[in-house]
Design a protein around this motif. Structure first.
Motif, PDB file in Angstrom:
ATOM      1  N   ASP A   1      25.588  34.619  40.918  1.00  0.00           N
ATOM      2  CA  ASP A   1      26.019  33.845  39.759  1.00  0.00           C
ATOM      3  C   ASP A   1      25.746  32.367  40.010  1.00  0.00           C
ATOM      4  O   ASP A   1      26.487  31.707  40.721  1.00  0.00           O
ATOM      5  CB  ASP A   1      27.516  34.103  39.526  1.00  0.00           C
ATOM      6  CG  ASP A   1      28.033  33.488  38.248  1.00  0.00           C
ATOM      7  OD1 ASP A   1      27.225  32.925  37.481  1.00  0.00           O
ATOM      8  OD2 ASP A   1      29.244  33.584  38.015  1.00  0.00           O
TER       9      ASP A   1
ATOM     10  N   ARG B   1      30.197  41.146  40.759  1.00  0.00           N
ATOM     11  CA  ARG B   1      29.989  42.541  40.340  1.00  0.00           C
ATOM     12  C   ARG B   1      30.474  42.635  38.902  1.00  0.00           C
ATOM     13  O   ARG B   1      31.644  42.410  38.616  1.00  0.00           O
ATOM     14  CB  ARG B   1      30.786  43.508  41.214  1.00  0.00           C
ATOM     15  CG  ARG B   1      30.538  44.972  40.848  1.00  0.00           C
ATOM     16  CD  ARG B   1      31.552  45.900  41.454  1.00  0.00           C
ATOM     17  NE  ARG B   1      32.817  45.744  40.722  1.00  0.00           N
ATOM     18  CZ  ARG B   1      34.015  45.882  41.260  1.00  0.00           C
ATOM     19  NH1 ARG B   1      34.159  46.147  42.525  1.00  0.00           N
ATOM     20  NH2 ARG B   1      35.100  45.736  40.525  1.00  0.00           N
ATOM     21  N   SER B   2      29.554  42.970  38.004  1.00  0.00           N
ATOM     22  CA  SER B   2      29.907  43.059  36.584  1.00  0.00           C
ATOM     23  C   SER B   2      30.772  44.292  36.345  1.00  0.00           C
ATOM     24  O   SER B   2      30.840  45.179  37.197  1.00  0.00           O
ATOM     25  CB  SER B   2      28.628  43.153  35.743  1.00  0.00           C
ATOM     26  OG  SER B   2      28.005  44.397  35.960  1.00  0.00           O
TER      27      SER B   2
ATOM     28  N   LYS C   1      29.849  33.988  35.075  1.00  0.00           N
ATOM     29  CA  LYS C   1      29.725  35.404  34.717  1.00  0.00           C
ATOM     30  C   LYS C   1      31.060  36.110  34.882  1.00  0.00           C
ATOM     31  O   LYS C   1      31.838  35.800  35.778  1.00  0.00           O
ATOM     32  CB  LYS C   1      28.686  36.095  35.603  1.00  0.00           C
ATOM     33  CG  LYS C   1      27.263  35.696  35.311  1.00  0.00           C
ATOM     34  CD  LYS C   1      26.306  36.499  36.152  1.00  0.00           C
ATOM     35  CE  LYS C   1      24.876  36.077  35.908  1.00  0.00           C
ATOM     36  NZ  LYS C   1      23.944  36.785  36.782  1.00  0.00           N
ATOM     37  N   SER C   2      31.297  37.083  34.005  1.00  0.00           N
ATOM     38  CA  SER C   2      32.544  37.834  34.111  1.00  0.00           C
ATOM     39  C   SER C   2      32.379  38.955  35.132  1.00  0.00           C
ATOM     40  O   SER C   2      31.281  39.463  35.341  1.00  0.00           O
ATOM     41  CB  SER C   2      32.937  38.418  32.754  1.00  0.00           C
ATOM     42  OG  SER C   2      31.991  39.365  32.346  1.00  0.00           O
ATOM     43  N   GLY C   3      33.462  39.312  35.762  1.00  0.00           N
ATOM     44  CA  GLY C   3      33.443  40.365  36.763  1.00  0.00           C
ATOM     45  C   GLY C   3      34.092  39.917  38.048  1.00  0.00           C
ATOM     46  O   GLY C   3      34.602  38.804  38.171  1.00  0.00           O
TER      47      GLY C   3
END
Length: 88
Positions: free
Chosen positions: A36, A27-28, A41-43
């Motif tokens: 992902d 979840r961003s 990815k960040s989040g």
């Protein structure tokens, strides 16, 4: 000296499994949920086994939604079902 293998817990079966063998759903910061592929990815991330049983259990019991604190979109559910359908 052996290299340490990163372990993560599946939100469905609660087993510790090597990170590379799991699916990461993230979840961003904007609240967008996606799968992902690279694990970069960040989040907020949650991990799932690639087995049909774990994916179905996570969707049915909403453990994935609770782990990410967000409602899953139809697109993400459809993608997870495709992954589950590809398993024997």
């Amino acid at each position: 000296m052996t290299k340490k293998i990163p372990m993560r817990m599946c939100v469905a079966c609660r087993n510790m499994i090597p990170k590379k063998e799991l699916i990461r759903i993230v979840r961003s910061p904007e609240g967008e949920v996606s799968i992902d592929e690279k694990g970069k990815k960040s989040g907020r991330g949650a991990y799932l086994c690639k087995t049909k049983a774990c994916i179905e259990k996570a969707l049915k019991q909403k453990t994935l939604e609770r782990a990410l604190d967000v409602q899953l979109t139809e697109e993400v559910i459809e993608t997870l079902n495709k992954i589950a359908g590809g398993q024997a």
